[in-house]
Enzyme design. Sequence first.
Site, PDB file in Angstrom:
ATOM      1  N   ILE A  22      -2.190 -68.987 -65.821  1.00  0.00           N
ATOM      2  CA  ILE A  22      -2.825 -67.681 -65.936  1.00  0.00           C
ATOM      3  C   ILE A  22      -4.264 -67.880 -66.397  1.00  0.00           C
ATOM      4  O   ILE A  22      -4.501 -68.418 -67.479  1.00  0.00           O
ATOM      5  CB  ILE A  22      -2.083 -66.771 -66.941  1.00  0.00           C
ATOM      6  CG1 ILE A  22      -0.613 -66.639 -66.558  1.00  0.00           C
ATOM      7  CG2 ILE A  22      -2.742 -65.399 -67.016  1.00  0.00           C
ATOM      8  CD1 ILE A  22       0.223 -65.930 -67.623  1.00  0.00           C
ATOM      9  N   CYS A  23      -5.220 -67.471 -65.568  1.00  0.00           N
ATOM     10  CA  CYS A  23      -6.633 -67.599 -65.913  1.00  0.00           C
ATOM     11  C   CYS A  23      -6.974 -69.067 -66.219  1.00  0.00           C
ATOM     12  O   CYS A  23      -6.754 -69.931 -65.383  1.00  0.00           O
ATOM     13  CB  CYS A  23      -6.968 -66.672 -67.079  1.00  0.00           C
ATOM     14  SG  CYS A  23      -8.724 -66.476 -67.430  1.00  0.00           S
ATOM     15  N   THR A  24      -7.453 -69.357 -67.427  1.00  0.00           N
ATOM     16  CA  THR A  24      -7.818 -70.734 -67.764  1.00  0.00           C
ATOM     17  C   THR A  24      -6.592 -71.607 -68.026  1.00  0.00           C
ATOM     18  O   THR A  24      -6.737 -72.789 -68.347  1.00  0.00           O
ATOM     19  CB  THR A  24      -8.747 -70.777 -68.991  1.00  0.00           C
ATOM     20  OG1 THR A  24      -8.099 -70.133 -70.093  1.00  0.00           O
ATOM     21  CG2 THR A  24     -10.071 -70.075 -68.695  1.00  0.00           C
TER      22      THR A  24
ATOM     23  N   THR B 270      -9.362 -70.027 -60.827  1.00  0.00           N
ATOM     24  CA  THR B 270      -9.396 -69.741 -62.254  1.00  0.00           C
ATOM     25  C   THR B 270     -10.490 -68.707 -62.472  1.00  0.00           C
ATOM     26  O   THR B 270     -11.106 -68.226 -61.505  1.00  0.00           O
ATOM     27  CB  THR B 270      -9.661 -71.018 -63.085  1.00  0.00           C
ATOM     28  OG1 THR B 270      -9.442 -70.725 -64.479  1.00  0.00           O
ATOM     29  CG2 THR B 270     -11.081 -71.536 -62.897  1.00  0.00           C
TER      30      THR B 270
END
Length: 311
Positions: free
Chosen positions: A103-105, A123
């Site tokens: 998730i994201c980073t 990302t």
Amino acid sequence: MHRIGLIIADHFQMLALSTLTVFEFANLVADRPFYQPEVYSEHGGTVRSSSGIGVDSAKLSEETQVDTWLVAGVLSPQEEPASPGVVNFLQTTASQARRIAGICTGAFVLAQAGLLEQKRATTHWAHSHSLVSQHPTIRLEDDRIFIIDDTIWTSAGMTAGLDMALGMVEKDLGADVARTVAHRLVMNQRRSGGQTQHSEMLALSPRSDRLQTALEYARNNLRKTLTVEMLADAVHVSPRQLSRLFRQETGKSPAKAIERLRLEAARVMIEQSRLSLDAIARESGFRDRRHMREVFIRGYGIPPQSLRAGR
């Protein structure tokens, strides 16, 4: 029962927890407990988020059997890499799961574990260059909301994690269930466009409501011949005052800021549509295809044809 495990670490971002709500609502819509979400960390116990709020978690172990692993991101992945214990867990135990998602980073954690080598991934746009520089074998696509490559999923930002979770629900339970979950959560089942539709506005960092409104007006009217007078009239200030605001808050003139918005809009259309370059030049407000090419080379160092050829 499909078990969902969310892996968190110190200073994780709280929004990662919201992805579990998608699976909770999927159970409600399906009228059966299809998903069983749980939060995990390397040592178990209370884990502090970046906002200081503590969240209880179960301890990761080799005996932990989960169908889908979600890995939460942190605000500064370069400064706070994943611990060796979490990396080892992902390389061994977690790799046996049906799918693993960053998730994201959280993509940085998957990359540390070697799970993104030669994989398509995304990302958050603000960290994309750093991810590629650290892990050059990743086939990064920095304008996607989320990406699936085999059993590996990655999302752009934290809220894009919701889109990714909804995509999992659609894959597991079908489009009708996903559509109903999206409706109940007041979100789109499939968001149009990519994350760069937001990144340029964020990069310009308008602080005042007036400048924010002026930039939104410009982005919504790129086909027009936008002048300082036109923008100033839209936000009810003088052209001189608006030019001063642009310089103070973005470090750019109104013309340069608008050029960046046009360039971004053209890039997204080239990457995501079948429109001709002439049509894209018109839609994004360039004088013609040649003018668009000049701006592309100045802004990206490559002509627009190169983006299309690389698709």
